[in-house]
Design an enzyme around this catalytic site. Structure first.
Site, PDB file in Angstrom:
ATOM      1  N   CYS A  81       0.851  -1.197   0.000  1.00 53.61           N
ATOM      2  CA  CYS A  81       0.000   0.000   0.000  1.00 53.61           C
ATOM      3  C   CYS A  81       0.889   1.251   0.000  1.00 53.61           C
ATOM      4  N   CYS A  84       2.217   3.359  -3.084  1.00 48.56           N
ATOM      5  CA  CYS A  84       1.411   4.394  -3.742  1.00 48.56           C
ATOM      6  C   CYS A  84       0.795   5.390  -2.764  1.00 48.56           C
ATOM      7  N   HIS A  85       0.576   4.952  -1.545  1.00 47.24           N
ATOM      8  CA  HIS A  85      -0.004   5.852  -0.519  1.00 47.24           C
ATOM      9  C   HIS A  85       1.047   5.971   0.586  1.00 47.24           C
ATOM     10  N   CYS A 119      -7.658  -2.236  -4.851  1.00 49.73           N
ATOM     11  CA  CYS A 119      -6.236  -1.890  -4.941  1.00 49.73           C
ATOM     12  C   CYS A 119      -5.379  -3.147  -4.956  1.00 49.73           C
ATOM     13  N   CYS A 183     -35.420  -3.504  10.360  1.00 44.96           N
ATOM     14  CA  CYS A 183     -34.429  -2.726  11.106  1.00 44.96           C
ATOM     15  C   CYS A 183     -35.132  -1.608  11.872  1.00 44.96           C
ATOM     16  N   CYS A 186     -36.789  -2.125  15.387  1.00 42.67           N
ATOM     17  CA  CYS A 186     -35.916  -2.065  16.565  1.00 42.67           C
ATOM     18  C   CYS A 186     -35.238  -0.705  16.693  1.00 42.67           C
ATOM     19  N   HIS A 187     -34.509  -0.283  15.639  1.00 44.72           N
ATOM     20  CA  HIS A 187     -33.621   0.877  15.796  1.00 44.72           C
ATOM     21  C   HIS A 187     -34.309   2.226  15.630  1.00 44.72           C
ATOM     22  N   ARG A 224     -22.100  -7.268  11.366  1.00 50.57           N
ATOM     23  CA  ARG A 224     -23.132  -6.760  12.290  1.00 50.57           C
ATOM     24  C   ARG A 224     -24.516  -6.818  11.632  1.00 50.57           C
ATOM     25  N   CYS A 228     -27.765  -8.973  12.930  1.00 49.39           N
ATOM     26  CA  CYS A 228     -29.084  -8.415  13.241  1.00 49.39           C
ATOM     27  C   CYS A 228     -30.173  -9.098  12.404  1.00 49.39           C
TER      28      CYS A 228
HETATM   29  C1  HEC Z   1     -34.763  -7.521  17.094  1.00 50.60           C
HETATM   30  C2  HEC Z   1     -34.224  -6.186  17.118  1.00 50.60           C
HETATM   31  C3  HEC Z   1     -33.215  -5.787  16.044  1.00 50.60           C
HETATM   32  C4  HEC Z   1     -33.424  -5.746  14.679  1.00 50.60           C
HETATM   33  C5  HEC Z   1     -34.663  -6.151  13.904  1.00 50.60           C
HETATM   34  C6  HEC Z   1     -32.224  -5.184  14.129  1.00 50.60           C
HETATM   35  N1  HEC Z   1     -31.309  -4.931  15.109  1.00 50.60           N
HETATM   36 FE1  HEC Z   1     -29.525  -4.003  14.896  1.00 50.60          FE
HETATM   37  N2  HEC Z   1     -29.132  -4.244  16.870  1.00 50.60           N
HETATM   38  C7  HEC Z   1     -29.993  -4.818  17.782  1.00 50.60           C
HETATM   39  C8  HEC Z   1     -29.365  -4.822  19.093  1.00 50.60           C
HETATM   40  C9  HEC Z   1     -29.985  -5.370  20.366  1.00 50.60           C
HETATM   41  C10 HEC Z   1     -28.090  -4.232  18.932  1.00 50.60           C
HETATM   42  C11 HEC Z   1     -27.034  -3.998  20.018  1.00 50.60           C
HETATM   43  C12 HEC Z   1     -27.405  -2.760  20.823  1.00 50.60           C
HETATM   44  C13 HEC Z   1     -27.405  -1.524  19.979  1.00 50.60           C
HETATM   45  O1  HEC Z   1     -26.305  -1.012  19.635  1.00 50.60           O
HETATM   46  O2  HEC Z   1     -28.487  -1.048  19.561  1.00 50.60           O
HETATM   47  C14 HEC Z   1     -27.988  -3.856  17.533  1.00 50.60           C
HETATM   48  C15 HEC Z   1     -26.903  -3.205  16.975  1.00 50.60           C
HETATM   49  C16 HEC Z   1     -26.844  -2.737  15.677  1.00 50.60           C
HETATM   50  C17 HEC Z   1     -25.753  -1.950  15.138  1.00 50.60           C
HETATM   51  C18 HEC Z   1     -24.495  -1.505  15.886  1.00 50.60           C
HETATM   52  C19 HEC Z   1     -24.649  -0.126  16.476  1.00 50.60           C
HETATM   53  C20 HEC Z   1     -23.403   0.378  17.146  1.00 50.60           C
HETATM   54  O3  HEC Z   1     -23.399   1.552  17.564  1.00 50.60           O
HETATM   55  O4  HEC Z   1     -22.430  -0.358  17.280  1.00 50.60           O
HETATM   56  C21 HEC Z   1     -26.064  -1.696  13.828  1.00 50.60           C
HETATM   57  C22 HEC Z   1     -25.223  -0.927  12.838  1.00 50.60           C
HETATM   58  C23 HEC Z   1     -27.337  -2.327  13.550  1.00 50.60           C
HETATM   59  N3  HEC Z   1     -27.781  -2.949  14.697  1.00 50.60           N
HETATM   60  C24 HEC Z   1     -27.981  -2.302  12.326  1.00 50.60           C
HETATM   61  C25 HEC Z   1     -29.166  -2.994  12.051  1.00 50.60           C
HETATM   62  C26 HEC Z   1     -29.753  -3.098  10.721  1.00 50.60           C
HETATM   63  C27 HEC Z   1     -29.205  -2.441   9.470  1.00 50.60           C
HETATM   64  C28 HEC Z   1     -30.888  -3.865  10.852  1.00 50.60           C
HETATM   65  C29 HEC Z   1     -31.813  -4.359   9.756  1.00 50.60           C
HETATM   66  C30 HEC Z   1     -31.197  -5.223   8.766  1.00 50.60           C
HETATM   67  C31 HEC Z   1     -31.003  -4.218  12.246  1.00 50.60           C
HETATM   68  N4  HEC Z   1     -29.937  -3.692  12.942  1.00 50.60           N
HETATM   69  C32 HEC Z   1     -32.040  -4.953  12.788  1.00 50.60           C
HETATM   70  C33 HEC Z   1     -31.259  -5.260  17.534  1.00 50.60           C
HETATM   71  C34 HEC Z   1     -31.871  -5.306  16.292  1.00 50.60           C
HETATM   72  C1  HEC Z   2       0.149   0.859  -7.598  1.00 58.73           C
HETATM   73  C2  HEC Z   2      -0.450   1.891  -6.771  1.00 58.73           C
HETATM   74  C3  HEC Z   2      -1.398   1.497  -5.646  1.00 58.73           C
HETATM   75  C4  HEC Z   2      -1.213   0.548  -4.658  1.00 58.73           C
HETATM   76  C5  HEC Z   2      -0.058  -0.411  -4.490  1.00 58.73           C
HETATM   77  C6  HEC Z   2      -2.336   0.679  -3.767  1.00 58.73           C
HETATM   78  N1  HEC Z   2      -3.173   1.657  -4.203  1.00 58.73           N
HETATM   79 FE1  HEC Z   2      -4.827   2.339  -3.249  1.00 58.73          FE
HETATM   80  N2  HEC Z   2      -5.200   3.612  -4.796  1.00 58.73           N
HETATM   81  C7  HEC Z   2      -4.414   3.751  -5.929  1.00 58.73           C
HETATM   82  C8  HEC Z   2      -5.090   4.627  -6.871  1.00 58.73           C
HETATM   83  C9  HEC Z   2      -4.570   5.021  -8.240  1.00 58.73           C
HETATM   84  C10 HEC Z   2      -6.311   5.001  -6.258  1.00 58.73           C
HETATM   85  C11 HEC Z   2      -7.455   5.829  -6.851  1.00 58.73           C
HETATM   86  C12 HEC Z   2      -7.129   7.191  -7.100  1.00 58.73           C
HETATM   87  C13 HEC Z   2      -6.960   7.928  -5.823  1.00 58.73           C
HETATM   88  O1  HEC Z   2      -7.935   8.035  -5.082  1.00 58.73           O
HETATM   89  O2  HEC Z   2      -5.843   8.384  -5.560  1.00 58.73           O
HETATM   90  C14 HEC Z   2      -6.320   4.385  -4.947  1.00 58.73           C
HETATM   91  C15 HEC Z   2      -7.315   4.572  -4.015  1.00 58.73           C
HETATM   92  C16 HEC Z   2      -7.312   4.032  -2.731  1.00 58.73           C
HETATM   93  C17 HEC Z   2      -8.273   4.358  -1.704  1.00 58.73           C
HETATM   94  C18 HEC Z   2      -9.439   5.323  -1.836  1.00 58.73           C
HETATM   95  C19 HEC Z   2      -8.991   6.738  -1.634  1.00 58.73           C
HETATM   96  C20 HEC Z   2     -10.138   7.729  -1.750  1.00 58.73           C
HETATM   97  O3  HEC Z   2      -9.848   8.921  -1.680  1.00 58.73           O
HETATM   98  O4  HEC Z   2     -11.293   7.331  -1.920  1.00 58.73           O
HETATM   99  C21 HEC Z   2      -7.956   3.597  -0.613  1.00 58.73           C
HETATM  100  C22 HEC Z   2      -8.697   3.563   0.709  1.00 58.73           C
HETATM  101  C23 HEC Z   2      -6.787   2.817  -0.968  1.00 58.73           C
HETATM  102  N3  HEC Z   2      -6.422   3.115  -2.244  1.00 58.73           N
HETATM  103  C24 HEC Z   2      -6.191   1.900  -0.127  1.00 58.73           C
HETATM  104  C25 HEC Z   2      -5.122   1.090  -0.515  1.00 58.73           C
HETATM  105  C26 HEC Z   2      -4.595   0.035   0.308  1.00 58.73           C
HETATM  106  C27 HEC Z   2      -5.104  -0.352   1.696  1.00 58.73           C
HETATM  107  C28 HEC Z   2      -3.577  -0.550  -0.393  1.00 58.73           C
HETATM  108  C29 HEC Z   2      -2.756  -1.743   0.013  1.00 58.73           C
HETATM  109  C30 HEC Z   2      -3.504  -2.965   0.297  1.00 58.73           C
HETATM  110  C31 HEC Z   2      -3.464   0.173  -1.648  1.00 58.73           C
HETATM  111  N4  HEC Z   2      -4.419   1.136  -1.694  1.00 58.73           N
HETATM  112  C32 HEC Z   2      -2.532  -0.094  -2.634  1.00 58.73           C
HETATM  113  C33 HEC Z   2      -3.193   3.162  -6.132  1.00 58.73           C
HETATM  114  C34 HEC Z   2      -2.642   2.173  -5.358  1.00 58.73           C
END
Ligand code: HEC
Ligand code: HEC
Length: 267
Positions: A81, A84-85, A119, A183, A186-187, A224, A228
């Site tokens: 990485c 380039c970065h 990348c 979702c 609950c949320h 996550r 859920c």
């Molecule tokens: C039955 C209830 C329930 C449903 C339905 C549910 N979740 Fe959750 N979710 C939870 C509980 C409990 C937690 C852990 C406590 C919290 O952070 O709210 C959680 C945590 C999360 C978190 C982490 C929040 C944090 O701050 O770390 C995300 C993101 C999330 N849920 C997204 C979703 C999404 C997207 C959906 C729908 C696909 C979904 N949940 C459906 C109960 C639910």
């Molecule tokens: C040969 C060069 C090259 C290598 C090696 C490379 N990258 Fe990149 N990467 C790029 C180019 C080109 C872009 C897209 C243009 C830009 O956003 O600069 C990019 C974009 C990204 C972005 C998005 C930046 C944005 O602004 O959205 C991330 C995150 C990233 N690279 C992570 C990685 C990571 C992690 C690795 C190693 C696992 C890696 N790159 C290896 C060339 C490289």
């Protein structure tokens, strides 16, 4: 209104290593809530405290692993990485606050995990990571950590982002599984209430990958989401599928203006 068990969120202040982080935000236009609350506010004081001190935050191990992986050469092009970065602390600042982003090549939104794979495949000649490989979570956490404290902001004007947002919204409000819950049931309808031993938050993603004490590991957004969905006893979609990318796009927008907290600490 008191939304958390541990006091008025308007009074709560999160500082990480002494730096103040906004844990509430005014919701963007068209949002069902007026005020957005970080999941940090819903956690117990001990869990909150772990996030406030980088030396205590177990998620910081992942961030440090990511920093080390940055300079590891892999793949047929003989690059890391860093090739380039060269200055990730500067180059990656703000990046993690603006994903999912439209990817013109694949014509879909991609998240940080998919950008890393892009990348690896196109720029390094390396294999994409398997979903939730420790390296994938570590690099994602490292990149997002460079935006710590910066407000989440998506650009929905690029490509077809709006269409994906619409799809994600539909999914968010669709009841699934044997429990027939969406979702929003609950949320949105019950955030602030207790569900068994858990205090239900708004389900924000601004702290991901988060360190979950229950799992003793960093947990990705799609892990996550799948957890859920599984809790409603429904089949869960594949990681990085169109369904989950649409959902991530919409749910990330629901947290617009909240600060990036990666790696957040949760139960
Ligand atoms: C039955 C209830 C329930 C449903 C339905 C549910 N979740 Fe959750 N979710 C939870 C509980 C409990 C937690 C852990 C406590 C919290 O952070 O709210 C959680 C945590 C999360 C978190 C982490 C929040 C944090 O701050 O770390 C995300 C993101 C999330 N849920 C997204 C979703 C999404 C997207 C959906 C729908 C696909 C979904 N949940 C459906 C109960 C639910
Ligand atoms: C040969 C060069 C090259 C290598 C090696 C490379 N990258 Fe990149 N990467 C790029 C180019 C080109 C872009 C897209 C243009 C830009 O956003 O600069 C990019 C974009 C990204 C972005 C998005 C930046 C944005 O602004 O959205 C991330 C995150 C990233 N690279 C992570 C990685 C990571 C992690 C690795 C190693 C696992 C890696 N790159 C290896 C060339 C490289």
């Amino acid at each position: 209104m008191l939304v958390t068990a541990y006091g008025d969120p308007a009074e709560a202040e999160l500082s990480i290593d002494g730096e103040k982080i906004a844990v509430t935000a005014a919701a963007p236009e068209g949002h069902p809530f007026d005020t957005l609350y970080s999941g940090w506010l819903y956690r117990e004081p001990e869990t909150r405290a772990l996030e406030e001190d980088s030396f205590e935050n177990p998620g910081m191990f992942g961030v440090e692993q990511g920093a080390e992986l940055w300079s590891v050469v892999e793949g047929s092009a003989g690059k890391s990485c860093e090739s380039c970065h060269a200055n990730p602390e500067e180059d990656m600042k703000g990046v993690g606050a603006s994903y999912p982003k439209w990817d013109a090549d694949s014509k879909r939104p991609i998240n940080i995990e998919l950008q890393i794979d892009k990348c690896r495949e196109e720029n390094m000649g390396a294999e994409p990571y398997k979903f939730d490989a420790p390296q994938q979570k570590a690099l994602t956490a490292f990149i997002k950590h460079q935006s710590l404290g910066m407000p989440v902001k998506l650009d929905l004007s690029e490509g077809e982002m709006q269409k994906w947002w619409d799809q994600g919204k539909e999914m968010y409000y669709t009841r699934t599984g044997q429990l027939n819950l969406s979702c929003s049931n609950c949320h949105e309808d019950h955030s602030g209430n207790m569900i068994r031993a858990d205090h239900l938050s708004q389900g924000q993603v601004n702290g991901f990958p988060t360190y979950r004490l229950k799992q003793s590991a960093l947990v990705s957004v799609h892990n996550r989401f799948r957890g859920c969905i599984r809790d409603t006893r429904a089949e869960f979609p594949k990681a990085f599928s169109d369904d989950l990318m649409a959902l991530e796009t919409y749910v990330t927008w629901r947290g617009s203006g909240l600060s990036v907290e990666t790696p957040a600490v949760r139960q």
